[in-house]
Write a protein that holds these residues in place. Structure first.
Motif, PDB file in Angstrom:
ATOM      1  N   VAL A 135      41.699  39.047  33.465  1.00  0.00           N
ATOM      2  CA  VAL A 135      41.906  39.794  34.706  1.00  0.00           C
ATOM      3  C   VAL A 135      41.953  38.852  35.902  1.00  0.00           C
ATOM      4  O   VAL A 135      42.797  39.007  36.794  1.00  0.00           O
ATOM      5  CB  VAL A 135      40.799  40.847  34.899  1.00  0.00           C
ATOM      6  CG1 VAL A 135      40.958  41.551  36.250  1.00  0.00           C
ATOM      7  CG2 VAL A 135      40.836  41.866  33.760  1.00  0.00           C
ATOM      8  N   ALA A 138      45.346  37.206  35.977  1.00  0.00           N
ATOM      9  CA  ALA A 138      46.407  38.154  36.316  1.00  0.00           C
ATOM     10  C   ALA A 138      46.449  38.415  37.815  1.00  0.00           C
ATOM     11  O   ALA A 138      47.517  38.332  38.449  1.00  0.00           O
ATOM     12  CB  ALA A 138      46.197  39.459  35.555  1.00  0.00           C
ATOM     13  N   LEU A 139      45.296  38.702  38.407  1.00  0.00           N
ATOM     14  CA  LEU A 139      45.258  39.013  39.838  1.00  0.00           C
ATOM     15  C   LEU A 139      45.550  37.780  40.694  1.00  0.00           C
ATOM     16  O   LEU A 139      46.197  37.875  41.739  1.00  0.00           O
ATOM     17  CB  LEU A 139      43.900  39.619  40.199  1.00  0.00           C
ATOM     18  CG  LEU A 139      43.580  40.952  39.506  1.00  0.00           C
ATOM     19  CD1 LEU A 139      42.196  41.434  39.904  1.00  0.00           C
ATOM     20  CD2 LEU A 139      44.632  42.010  39.845  1.00  0.00           C
ATOM     21  N   LEU A 157      42.334  41.473  43.928  1.00  0.00           N
ATOM     22  CA  LEU A 157      41.496  40.323  43.576  1.00  0.00           C
ATOM     23  C   LEU A 157      40.179  40.379  44.356  1.00  0.00           C
ATOM     24  O   LEU A 157      39.108  40.113  43.799  1.00  0.00           O
ATOM     25  CB  LEU A 157      42.239  39.012  43.865  1.00  0.00           C
ATOM     26  CG  LEU A 157      41.465  37.714  43.584  1.00  0.00           C
ATOM     27  CD1 LEU A 157      40.987  37.654  42.133  1.00  0.00           C
ATOM     28  CD2 LEU A 157      42.346  36.498  43.917  1.00  0.00           C
ATOM     29  N   PHE A 160      38.128  42.977  42.802  1.00  0.00           N
ATOM     30  CA  PHE A 160      37.619  42.473  41.520  1.00  0.00           C
ATOM     31  C   PHE A 160      36.348  41.641  41.729  1.00  0.00           C
ATOM     32  O   PHE A 160      35.366  41.793  40.999  1.00  0.00           O
ATOM     33  CB  PHE A 160      38.704  41.628  40.847  1.00  0.00           C
ATOM     34  CG  PHE A 160      38.271  40.965  39.566  1.00  0.00           C
ATOM     35  CD1 PHE A 160      37.986  41.702  38.431  1.00  0.00           C
ATOM     36  CD2 PHE A 160      38.153  39.575  39.503  1.00  0.00           C
ATOM     37  CE1 PHE A 160      37.604  41.085  37.242  1.00  0.00           C
ATOM     38  CE2 PHE A 160      37.775  38.951  38.329  1.00  0.00           C
ATOM     39  CZ  PHE A 160      37.485  39.709  37.197  1.00  0.00           C
ATOM     40  N   GLY A 180      46.110  43.451  35.637  1.00  0.00           N
ATOM     41  CA  GLY A 180      44.681  43.385  35.930  1.00  0.00           C
ATOM     42  C   GLY A 180      43.924  44.684  35.726  1.00  0.00           C
ATOM     43  O   GLY A 180      42.806  44.835  36.221  1.00  0.00           O
ATOM     44  N   SER A 189      40.812  47.239  39.678  1.00  0.00           N
ATOM     45  CA  SER A 189      39.474  46.984  40.228  1.00  0.00           C
ATOM     46  C   SER A 189      39.061  47.984  41.293  1.00  0.00           C
ATOM     47  O   SER A 189      37.909  48.453  41.307  1.00  0.00           O
ATOM     48  CB  SER A 189      39.419  45.565  40.795  1.00  0.00           C
ATOM     49  OG  SER A 189      39.644  44.613  39.768  1.00  0.00           O
TER      50      SER A 189
END
Length: 333
Positions: A135, A138-139, A157, A160, A180, A189
């Motif tokens: 994750v 990805a972000l 992000l 997250f 993500g 997130s």
């Protein structure tokens, strides 16, 4: 703007970005990172932010995946991916196994049980495919190397990093989709932070490993977005006449609902099956591309709620039809 044009614009943005001089690209990314640290440090320890950025890695596979989403396929190629006997069997087994949690979630959040089961089945095949990408990577990749939606993914992000702090998660071990999304229901997130619930009562909101928490969280998500239990979701339309005319309203492409049912129905485009409905309620015109024709549907508020989970009308229609299959099969047992 059509789905095709949206995707084309996104790809064009990526091409223009990649065509920029390497040193200019590097400088602008460094500027973005500094801005990200500065803005996110109001809610997250700046040292943790810097540590995350140092550990994150660019992934070309992520860029490749987001550039070729399944939702770009026509309906006749898209729906067979999800509406399968294997997924239906797995859904019935999941429903049987977690019958009490699904019943409780349905009653508490006023959401039809079959849509809860359908969403988890479409997203991860009931936890079998939760995603293979880190994750964090990805972000990071999409937030700094994918200009068409970079602002959104930088925001995710930041969400997250807050989530990792709040739920005491290991950011380097968390895996999910190329965008993500995480867990049984594939929550991004921000959705995890705002809609996940501790439905099994163990003191943790664990949609990553707890199917019961995932069931409650999906139900809560739909409830918070306005789902109405027992109400129609979408109705098939029929074109009248030997030479069907173009519908008088535009096909829905992601915008807020502004048409009313009365704007969509006409002597040339009517409900395929007679039904009493409020023609003053808001609705949308859905177009499903078959091999040799286009099918039209009338989408109502509940259909719009599904698109809050995934904005694609193809996704929403697959979820609806799968939920209907599940309901018929479950009650026929």
């Amino acid at each position: 703007m059509s789905k095709f044009l949206i995707l084309s614009s996104a790809l064009l943005g990526t091409v223009l970005w990649l065509a920029a001089p390497a040193h200019a690209e590097s400088q602008s990314i460094e500027v973005l990172k500094k801005q990200f640290v500065r803005t996110t440090s109001t809610t997250v320890d700046p040292e943790k932010i810097k540590d995350a950025l140092e550990k994150a890695q660019y992934s070309q596979a992520i860029i490749d995946s987001i550039s070729k989403p399944w939702e770009a396929k026509p309906w006749h190629q898209y729906h067979p991916i999800f509406l399968t006997d294997k997924r239906l069997a797995a859904g019935l087994e999941f429903w049987d196994t977690h019958h009490q949690a699904i019943t409780n979630a349905s009653k508490q959040y006023n959401v039809d049980p079959e849509i809860i089961v359908a969403i988890i089945g479409i997203e991860t095949f009931y936890g079998q495919y939760k995603g293979k990408h880190k994750v964090l990577d990805a972000l990071y990749t999409l937030g700094f190397y994918y200009p068409p939606r970079a602002k959104f993914f930088r925001s995710e992000l930041a969400e997250f990093l807050k989530l990792v702090d709040e739920e005491q998660l290991n950011m380097e071990e968390l895996k999910g989709s190329y965008a993500g999304a995480m867990g049984y229901g594939q929550f991004i997130s921000s959705s995890y932070r705002h809609y996940a619930v501790d439905f099994d009562g163990d003191g943790k909101r664990d949609i990553l490993n707890s199917p019961v928490d995932a069931i409650g969280s999906v139900a809560n998500y739909f409830h918070r977005h306005g789902w109405k239990m027992g109400e129609a979701v979408a109705l098939p339309l029929e074109q009248i006449g030997s030479t069907p005319e173009k519908p008088k309203t535009k096909v829905w492409s992601g915008e807020r609902l502004h048409y009313r049912v009365s704007d969509i129905l006409s002597p040339q485009l009517s409900l395929a099956k007679a039904k009493d409905i409020d023609i003053n309620q808001k609705g949308m015109l859905i177009a499903l591309e078959q091999k040799h024709k286009t099918d039209y549907w009338l989408g109502l508020k509940n259909f719009y709620v599904i698109t809050r989970y995934n904005h694609s009308p193809l996704y929403a229609m697959a979820a609806l039809q799968f939920s209907q299959q599940l309901k018929r099969a479950y009650h026929a047992q």
